[in-house]
Design a protein around this motif. Structure first.
Motif, PDB file in Angstrom:
ATOM      1  N   ASN A 341       0.816  -1.220   0.000  1.00  0.00           N
ATOM      2  CA  ASN A 341       0.000   0.000   0.000  1.00  0.00           C
ATOM      3  C   ASN A 341       0.846   1.266   0.000  1.00  0.00           C
ATOM      4  N   LEU A 342       2.032   1.170  -0.631  1.00  0.00           N
ATOM      5  CA  LEU A 342       2.838   2.338  -0.947  1.00  0.00           C
ATOM      6  C   LEU A 342       2.900   2.476  -2.467  1.00  0.00           C
ATOM      7  N   PRO A 343       3.196   3.665  -2.996  1.00  0.00           N
ATOM      8  CA  PRO A 343       3.095   3.885  -4.442  1.00  0.00           C
ATOM      9  C   PRO A 343       4.052   3.012  -5.249  1.00  0.00           C
ATOM     10  N   LEU A 344       3.553   2.418  -6.320  1.00  0.00           N
ATOM     11  CA  LEU A 344       4.395   1.645  -7.222  1.00  0.00           C
ATOM     12  C   LEU A 344       5.443   2.553  -7.846  1.00  0.00           C
ATOM     13  N   GLY A 345       6.658   2.061  -7.927  1.00  0.00           N
ATOM     14  CA  GLY A 345       7.749   2.817  -8.520  1.00  0.00           C
ATOM     15  C   GLY A 345       8.492   3.699  -7.551  1.00  0.00           C
ATOM     16  N   ALA A 346       7.865   4.049  -6.429  1.00  0.00           N
ATOM     17  CA  ALA A 346       8.547   4.870  -5.427  1.00  0.00           C
ATOM     18  C   ALA A 346       9.702   4.082  -4.823  1.00  0.00           C
ATOM     19  N   GLY A 373      -0.640   6.425   6.086  1.00  0.00           N
ATOM     20  CA  GLY A 373      -0.992   7.842   6.032  1.00  0.00           C
ATOM     21  C   GLY A 373       0.179   8.758   6.351  1.00  0.00           C
ATOM     22  N   THR A 374       1.072   8.313   7.237  1.00  0.00           N
ATOM     23  CA  THR A 374       2.238   9.148   7.556  1.00  0.00           C
ATOM     24  C   THR A 374       3.173   9.280   6.360  1.00  0.00           C
ATOM     25  N   LEU A 375       3.035   8.369   5.390  1.00  0.00           N
ATOM     26  CA  LEU A 375       3.905   8.367   4.210  1.00  0.00           C
ATOM     27  C   LEU A 375       3.200   8.881   2.960  1.00  0.00           C
ATOM     28  N   ALA A 376       1.917   9.209   3.084  1.00  0.00           N
ATOM     29  CA  ALA A 376       1.078   9.465   1.904  1.00  0.00           C
ATOM     30  C   ALA A 376       1.627  10.570   1.021  1.00  0.00           C
ATOM     31  N   THR A 377       2.058  11.677   1.614  1.00  0.00           N
ATOM     32  CA  THR A 377       2.578  12.775   0.783  1.00  0.00           C
ATOM     33  C   THR A 377       4.091  12.716   0.606  1.00  0.00           C
ATOM     34  N   ARG A 378       4.765  11.846   1.353  1.00  0.00           N
ATOM     35  CA  ARG A 378       6.229  11.850   1.319  1.00  0.00           C
ATOM     36  C   ARG A 378       6.768  11.453  -0.046  1.00  0.00           C
ATOM     37  N   PHE A 379       6.173  10.448  -0.667  1.00  0.00           N
ATOM     38  CA  PHE A 379       6.680  10.018  -1.971  1.00  0.00           C
ATOM     39  C   PHE A 379       6.315  11.034  -3.056  1.00  0.00           C
ATOM     40  N   GLN A 380       5.220  11.777  -2.879  1.00  0.00           N
ATOM     41  CA  GLN A 380       4.915  12.860  -3.810  1.00  0.00           C
ATOM     42  C   GLN A 380       5.878  14.030  -3.602  1.00  0.00           C
ATOM     43  N   TRP A 381       6.296  14.243  -2.368  1.00  0.00           N
ATOM     44  CA  TRP A 381       7.357  15.223  -2.094  1.00  0.00           C
ATOM     45  C   TRP A 381       8.623  14.825  -2.843  1.00  0.00           C
ATOM     46  N   VAL A 382       8.962  13.531  -2.809  1.00  0.00           N
ATOM     47  CA  VAL A 382      10.145  13.050  -3.525  1.00  0.00           C
ATOM     48  C   VAL A 382      10.029  13.373  -5.012  1.00  0.00           C
ATOM     49  N   GLU A 383       8.881  13.041  -5.625  1.00  0.00           N
ATOM     50  CA  GLU A 383       8.715  13.303  -7.061  1.00  0.00           C
ATOM     51  C   GLU A 383       8.863  14.798  -7.365  1.00  0.00           C
ATOM     52  N   THR A 384       8.298  15.627  -6.500  1.00  0.00           N
ATOM     53  CA  THR A 384       8.327  17.071  -6.733  1.00  0.00           C
ATOM     54  C   THR A 384       9.741  17.623  -6.612  1.00  0.00           C
ATOM     55  N   VAL A 385      10.467  17.212  -5.583  1.00  0.00           N
ATOM     56  CA  VAL A 385      11.812  17.749  -5.393  1.00  0.00           C
ATOM     57  C   VAL A 385      12.769  17.192  -6.439  1.00  0.00           C
TER      58      VAL A 385
END
Length: 432
Positions: A341-346, A373-385
């Motif tokens: 339940n973490l994003p594929l490819g992350a 939920g504690t990780l929900a935006t973290r991988f999107q932060w990674v993609e953005t940075v």
């Protein structure tokens, strides 16, 4: 001849020292090529390495170069420990946000310091990975540079190079938990997944016995002292999973819970996990090794004792792959379903086994919904940075600062972004 290892970023002499000690203690024939763009730091690392090898008459050949392309051909393993800008740039990552009331105990993974560091690290590591693909395409490629998930994701996104991210954090916490349970670390199996420096243990066993209930029995009641890292134990009590790697790193993922950096009666990065202390320790350790490497005397015996630290598993991993042992390690790899339940490819941190074909991720149970939920935006932060770093995009840097959550307002995020970009401009050619 055995492995031909290229160590890029050898000016991080503590890692070089630990790596050499491990190579010497193994007694295997090997070649080690040291690379650093800082000529003096390279001279220190090479002097230290040659003294260590010669004093033990080890079957290791040491070479050094400021140009990695000179030594990459025929490499069997490439280990990267670069830190673009060194400790002085790292200080700016931490001290500039402090002026905005943002306190970071580490500042290399998330929060504004982690985002600023990513802007320097991702393009540099992409260039290294491109050279490895061109000159040593069959070499095992390992990255130790932070922010780990962003660096590894940037490399894979831009080049496709099969980089493996390594950090001793989960290894260290596993030993810590084993000690609390009175068990030997080497007897332990574990389930854990997440993002580097916020990886959640959800299961432990030893010699076939489930010891997770034993660990849960150690959770203190609210207000009672914890065995260590009180914030991590609070999260364990509330979420049912134990976060690695200790309050120093984990607190940075929950910055809004520490307004003004308040950590009990202390302030994060000031008198709790002092950042200045970390920098002073690094400067002092480097100065001591510089004197030992370039001075006339023999090295102290302590140089050949196996020490803990970031280097401590990489040779074991290489050996386990070569011998197809199936040994279990904590690594950072793209999520191909091992973290359901973490994003594929992350790029996720989770266990993998060493096989003759490389490191194979071990399927993990789904994380509890609250933990996910504690990780929900973290991988999107990674993609953005990562996009900010690769594109030289100020707007995406600001977006990353807002996604991170440590900035109190959009205005502060924009002002802080501009000040960091100006302060680190010499290391950010894509933003010119």
């Amino acid at each position: 001849m055995g492995e031909r290892v290229v160590h890029i970023g050898a000016g991080s002499a503590v890692f070089t020292r630990g790596l050499l000690a491990d190579m010497i203690l193994r007694g295997d024939e090997a070649e080690l090529a040291l690379v650093d763009t800082d000529a003096h730091a390279l001279r220190v690392a090479a002097g230290l390495a040659r003294k260590m090898v010669e004093s033990r008459d080890a079957p290791i050949t040491v070479t050094a170069s400021e140009d990695r392309r000179e030594v990459l051909s025929d490499a069997t393993a490439v280990i990267c420990t670069i830190g673009v800008g060194g400790r002085r740039a790292w200080e700016r990552d931490v001290f500039i946000p402090r002026r905005y009331g943002i306190y970071q105990p580490v500042g290399d993974t998330v929060m504004p310091g982690g985002a600023s560091r990513a802007l320097r690290m991702v393009p540099a590591m992409v260039e290294i990975a491109t050279d490895v693909l061109g000159l040593a395409p069959d070499a095992l490629l390992f990255n130790y540079g932070n922010p780990m998930s962003a660096v590894c994701r940037g490399i894979r996104k831009a080049t496709g190079a099969p980089v493996v991210g390594l950090c001793h954090g989960v290894h260290h916490v596993l030993a810590q938990l084993a000690g609390l349970l009175g068990l030997d670390r080497d007897s332990m199996g574990w389930d854990a997944s997440g993002i580097n420096h916020l990886t959640w243990f959800t299961g432990l066993w030893s010699e076939g016995r489930d010891v997770w209930p034993d660990l849960r029995s150690l959770i203190p009641a609210p207000g009672q002292p914890a065995p260590c890292d009180p914030f991590c134990w609070d999260l364990f009590r509330l979420f049912g999973a134990y976060p690695a790697v200790g309050d120093r790193h984990v607190s940075e993922f929950f910055a809004p819970l520490f307004p003004g950096g308040k950590y009990g009666d202390a302030v994060l990065g000031v008198d709790a996990f002092s950042f200045e202390g970390t920098i002073e320790h690094g400067d002092r350790a480097y100065a001591a090794m510089e004197a030992d490497a370039l001075g006339p005397g023999a090295l102290p015996d302590e140089y050949w004792r196996r020490i803990g630290g970031e280097h401590e598993q990489v040779l074991d991993i290489i050996d386990a792959i070569r011998r197809d042992t199936g040994q279990r390690f904590s690594v950072n790899l793209p999520n191909g379903g091992q973290a359901p339940n973490l994003p594929l490819g992350a790029v996720v941190e989770s266990p993998a086994i060493a096989t003759g074909g490389g490191l194979r991720p071990v399927a993990q149970p789904p994380l509890p919904e609250g933990v996910a939920g504690t990780l929900a935006t973290r991988f999107q932060w990674v993609e953005t940075v990562v996009e900010a770093a690769l594109e030289g995009s100020r707007s995406k840097f600001v977006q990353a600062l807002i996604l991170d959550g440590a900035c109190p307002s959009v205005r502060v995020a924009e002002q802080l972004a501009d000040e960091l970009l100006q302060a680190q401009a010499e290391f950010l050619p894509r933003f010119a």
